[in-house]
Scaffold this active site. Structure first.
Site: not given
Length: 305
Positions: A151-152, A174, A231, A260, A278
């Site tokens: 949740l950035g 975290r 990612r 990728e 991407h």
């Protein structure tokens, strides 16, 4: 005296025109032998490196640039930039945070809708002249439970959009964020159990490798949908393929893959997968904003010279 800059990755089109008159630019050849020859000739004079989050700054390249002072990278990812090596040498590492937040959040919503409403299957049916033939009904997104892994800034932008779909929102990372109203889970498994959509937006690197494993996928369950706009390394790709084949989860929307641009044939054969290259941040507006930040990072650093 002109400052020597190495261009060693794909960049938005507005970067180099802003730098050509201010710096001496050297573009690293794609051929390994030609690249080695160039680095032997100019590597010792290079003070700045322009690259991107995918192509990064390989360890061998950094070793060939003994006087490097700054890396300016297009993208927010740092897992390919060898940050520890760079910082250990006193090299400044700059990325382009913030400018792609909205587009990646929009891209996640697009993948959520495409998977649950079977939009790609429906589009293929129309092109093949099949209309509704053998096309199952989709499922609604409104009111379903959203779990956000990471949740950035992007995760919070996604959550704001999900509110408009009346989605209960939970998250794991975290540490709990006391400034958000969403439900916190202290493990990925617990979050997956409480989610209809699990959206992965964590960075790559050893700490997150295969974070979404068989246990997480089984917790998400046969009605769950996995979306990854972070990612590819964060998801156990082989286990994901098995889960999709066996119906242990309902569908997946993947903007990123483990290796990728190579796509496993097994993923291409599945109708319950939506794949994009991407591309979640792939808008003209965001690419130009990223390019401006890449150029500004370099210009600001060398501004006094």
């Amino acid at each position: 005296m002109a400052i020597d800059i190495l261009v060693a990755g794909r960049l938005p089109p507005n970067v180099l025109p802003q730098l050509e008159d201010r710096f001496r630019l050297h573009t690293l050849p794609r051929d390994d032998d030609e690249a080695d020859a160039m680095l032997q000739e100019v590597g010792g004079s290079i003070r700045g490196l322009l690259t991107n989050a995918a192509q990064g700054a390989p360890e061998a390249l950094l070793a060939a640039l003994p006087n490097l002072e700054i890396i300016s990278s297009s993208g927010v990812g740092t897992d390919a930039l060898n940050v520890e090596i760079a910082e250990g040498r006193g090299i400044r590492v700059e990325t382009t945070p913030g400018v792609l937040t909205d587009d990646v959040a929009d891209g996640a919503i697009a993948l959520m809708l495409a998977t649950t409403r079977r939009l790609m299957q429906a589009e293929r049916n129309v092109r093949a002249g099949r209309w509704l033939k053998d096309l199952p009904l989709g499922n609604r997104m409104t009111g379903k439970r959203l779990g956000i892994l990471g949740l950035g800034k992007i995760g919070q932008a996604l959550a704001r959009r999900a509110v408009a779909f009346d989605m209960p929102i939970a998250y794991h990372q975290r540490n709990r964020n006391p400034e958000v109203p969403y439900t916190y889970h202290d493990s990925v498994v617990s979050l997956a159990e409480a989610s209809d959509f699990l959206v992965v937006i964590v960075p790559g690197g050893p700490a997150t490798e295969n974070m979404v494993d068989a246990q997480v996928l089984d917790a998400l369950g046969p009605e769950g949908i996995l979306i990854n706009v972070g990612r590819g390394s964060t998801v156990d790709q082989c286990e994901l393929i098995r889960a999709l084949q066996q119906g242990r989860i309902r569908a997946a929307g993947l903007d990123v893959l483990a290796d990728e641009p190579h796509v496993p044939e097994a993923l291409l054969e599945l109708d319950n997968v939506v794949l994009t290259p991407h591309y979640a941040s792939g808008t003209i507006e965001t690419r130009l904003a990223m390019g401006q930040r890449v150029a500004d990072n370099l210009l600001e650093y060398f501004g006094a010279e």
